[in-house]
Design an enzyme around this catalytic site. Structure first.
Site, mmCIF file in Angstrom:
data_model
loop_
_atom_site.group_PDB
_atom_site.id
_atom_site.type_symbol
_atom_site.label_atom_id
_atom_site.label_comp_id
_atom_site.label_asym_id
_atom_site.label_seq_id
_atom_site.Cartn_x
_atom_site.Cartn_y
_atom_site.Cartn_z
ATOM 1 N N LYS A 1 0.839 -1.200 0.000
ATOM 2 C CA LYS A 1 0.000 0.000 0.000
ATOM 3 C C LYS A 1 0.874 1.250 0.000
ATOM 4 O O LYS A 1 0.575 2.214 -0.705
ATOM 5 C CB LYS A 1 -0.879 0.036 1.251
ATOM 6 C CG LYS A 1 -2.019 -0.919 1.238
ATOM 7 C CD LYS A 1 -2.860 -0.663 2.471
ATOM 8 C CE LYS A 1 -4.026 -1.616 2.561
ATOM 9 N NZ LYS A 1 -4.818 -1.376 3.780
ATOM 10 N N ASP B 1 -8.404 2.133 4.662
ATOM 11 C CA ASP B 1 -8.853 0.763 4.866
ATOM 12 C C ASP B 1 -9.576 0.344 3.596
ATOM 13 O O ASP B 1 -10.311 1.131 3.006
ATOM 14 C CB ASP B 1 -9.781 0.657 6.075
ATOM 15 C CG ASP B 1 -9.803 -0.769 6.593
ATOM 16 O OD1 ASP B 1 -8.734 -1.289 6.963
ATOM 17 O OD2 ASP B 1 -10.889 -1.385 6.610
ATOM 18 N N SER B 2 -9.307 -0.881 3.181
ATOM 19 C CA SER B 2 -9.878 -1.352 1.919
ATOM 20 C C SER B 2 -10.524 -2.707 2.113
ATOM 21 O O SER B 2 -10.241 -3.413 3.079
ATOM 22 C CB SER B 2 -8.779 -1.525 0.868
ATOM 23 O OG SER B 2 -8.021 -0.364 0.743
ATOM 24 N N PHE C 1 -0.616 -7.479 -4.321
ATOM 25 C CA PHE C 1 -0.686 -8.153 -3.024
ATOM 26 C C PHE C 1 -2.143 -8.523 -2.754
ATOM 27 O O PHE C 1 -3.033 -8.227 -3.558
ATOM 28 C CB PHE C 1 -0.145 -7.230 -1.928
ATOM 29 C CG PHE C 1 -0.927 -5.961 -1.769
ATOM 30 C CD1 PHE C 1 -1.970 -5.878 -0.865
ATOM 31 C CD2 PHE C 1 -0.642 -4.840 -2.553
ATOM 32 C CE1 PHE C 1 -2.713 -4.714 -0.741
ATOM 33 C CE2 PHE C 1 -1.377 -3.672 -2.425
ATOM 34 C CZ PHE C 1 -2.419 -3.611 -1.513
ATOM 35 N N TYR D 1 -5.699 -9.714 -2.564
ATOM 36 C CA TYR D 1 -6.604 -10.391 -3.491
ATOM 37 C C TYR D 1 -6.284 -10.111 -4.958
ATOM 38 O O TYR D 1 -7.032 -10.526 -5.844
ATOM 39 C CB TYR D 1 -8.044 -9.953 -3.223
ATOM 40 C CG TYR D 1 -8.610 -10.427 -1.896
ATOM 41 C CD1 TYR D 1 -9.199 -11.678 -1.785
ATOM 42 C CD2 TYR D 1 -8.542 -9.626 -0.769
ATOM 43 C CE1 TYR D 1 -9.724 -12.111 -0.575
ATOM 44 C CE2 TYR D 1 -9.069 -10.046 0.458
ATOM 45 C CZ TYR D 1 -9.659 -11.293 0.535
ATOM 46 O OH TYR D 1 -10.176 -11.718 1.735
ATOM 47 N N ARG E 1 -7.741 2.221 -4.683
ATOM 48 C CA ARG E 1 -6.865 3.054 -3.856
ATOM 49 C C ARG E 1 -6.460 4.306 -4.620
ATOM 50 O O ARG E 1 -6.465 5.407 -4.075
ATOM 51 C CB ARG E 1 -5.630 2.242 -3.428
ATOM 52 C CG ARG E 1 -4.734 2.968 -2.435
ATOM 53 C CD ARG E 1 -3.769 2.047 -1.732
ATOM 54 N NE ARG E 1 -4.463 0.969 -1.057
ATOM 55 C CZ ARG E 1 -4.624 -0.256 -1.556
ATOM 56 N NH1 ARG E 1 -4.085 -0.601 -2.702
ATOM 57 N NH2 ARG E 1 -5.327 -1.153 -0.903
HETATM 58 P P1 IMP Z 1 -6.866 -3.604 4.847
HETATM 59 O O1 IMP Z 1 -7.268 -2.305 4.265
HETATM 60 O O2 IMP Z 1 -5.396 -3.665 5.097
HETATM 61 O O3 IMP Z 1 -7.702 -4.012 6.028
HETATM 62 O O4 IMP Z 1 -7.074 -4.645 3.684
HETATM 63 C C1 IMP Z 1 -8.107 -5.564 3.641
HETATM 64 C C2 IMP Z 1 -7.730 -6.751 2.818
HETATM 65 O O5 IMP Z 1 -7.909 -6.449 1.461
HETATM 66 C C3 IMP Z 1 -6.306 -7.252 2.988
HETATM 67 O O6 IMP Z 1 -6.312 -8.645 2.957
HETATM 68 C C4 IMP Z 1 -5.599 -6.693 1.789
HETATM 69 O O7 IMP Z 1 -4.547 -7.537 1.386
HETATM 70 C C5 IMP Z 1 -6.712 -6.667 0.774
HETATM 71 N N1 IMP Z 1 -6.490 -5.566 -0.141
HETATM 72 C C6 IMP Z 1 -6.519 -4.256 0.133
HETATM 73 N N2 IMP Z 1 -6.200 -3.536 -0.961
HETATM 74 C C7 IMP Z 1 -5.960 -4.446 -1.938
HETATM 75 C C8 IMP Z 1 -5.563 -4.325 -3.289
HETATM 76 O O8 IMP Z 1 -5.324 -3.249 -3.841
HETATM 77 N N3 IMP Z 1 -5.427 -5.476 -3.944
HETATM 78 C C9 IMP Z 1 -5.642 -6.684 -3.404
HETATM 79 N N4 IMP Z 1 -5.997 -6.845 -2.147
HETATM 80 C C10 IMP Z 1 -6.149 -5.737 -1.419
#
Ligand code: IMP
Length: 184
Positions: free
Chosen positions: A13, A65-66, A139, A141, A168
């Site tokens: 990220k 957060d994603s 990374f 998904y 993002r």
């Molecule tokens: P968090 O925002 O770090 O809580 O991410 C939530 C989940 O979604 C984590 O398992 C991340 O690896 C995944 N994730 C977040 N952004 C991406 C992305 O751009 N590509 C793939 N997976 C993502």
């Protein structure tokens, strides 16, 4: 140049955010810190609690957060994306989707804070879940997500291209616009 501190434990990220903000005259520093991820129903709630946990940092502080949302699974894994992936990897999702609509979207909520001021920006990208994981870029998904309009997964798309269209990117560019408009 405006300086921003991006707080996250995820180097993938950070690299994306750093590149995205540079064209806006923003220099991003990485503060590696693990932030609370409360059981919450929305990314917005998670971001609010992350911002509360970085109040000790001065200047512009950025968190995000994603999640991956699959409507045919009622939005799952959504806010549980990280936990689900860590525990189960891709297998169960691919299995569940054999008989279901594969459409999905990634969503990012970016939260920016400076002193008492806070801003939130949302970015989304629509797509579908691949039948199997493909590609080694990115990374999380990325290997199972195919953005709308193409056939390659994010795992097969070079980082610069992912940065053009990702959830993002869409949220972080709004952060860049805001910082540029506020100047130093
Ligand atoms: P968090 O925002 O770090 O809580 O991410 C939530 C989940 O979604 C984590 O398992 C991340 O690896 C995944 N994730 C977040 N952004 C991406 C992305 O751009 N590509 C793939 N997976 C993502």
């Amino acid at each position: 140049m405006t300086d921003v501190t991006f707080v996250s434990t995820n180097p993938g990220k950070f690299r994306e955010v750093q590149k995205l903000l540079l064209p806006y005259g923003v220099r991003t520093r990485w503060r590696r810190r693990s932030l609370p991820e409360p059981q919450a129903e929305t990314l917005e709630e998670v971001v609010v609690s992350k911002l509360a946990a970085v109040r000790d940092l001065t200047g512009y502080v950025l968190v995000e957060d994603s999640g991956l949302f699959i409507p045919s699974l009622r939005g799952f894994p959504g806010v549980y994306s990280a936990h689900f992936l860590k525990t189960w990897k891709f297998g169960p999702l691919l299995e569940l989707l054999r008989q279901r609509d594969r459409r999905a979207y990634f969503r990012t909520v970016a939260g920016l804070q400076r002193g008492r001021r806070r801003w939130a920006f949302v970015g989304e990208v629509k797509g579908r879940i691949a039948e199997r994981a493909r590609g080694r870029q990115g990374f999380g998904y990325d290997p199972i997500f195919i953005p709308e309009g193409g056939f390659r997964t994010f795992g097969e798309i070079p980082p610069a291209e992912k940065n053009e269209l990702s959830h993002r990117a869409r949220a972080i560019r709004q952060v860049g616009e805001l910082l540029r408009s506020r100047g130093r």
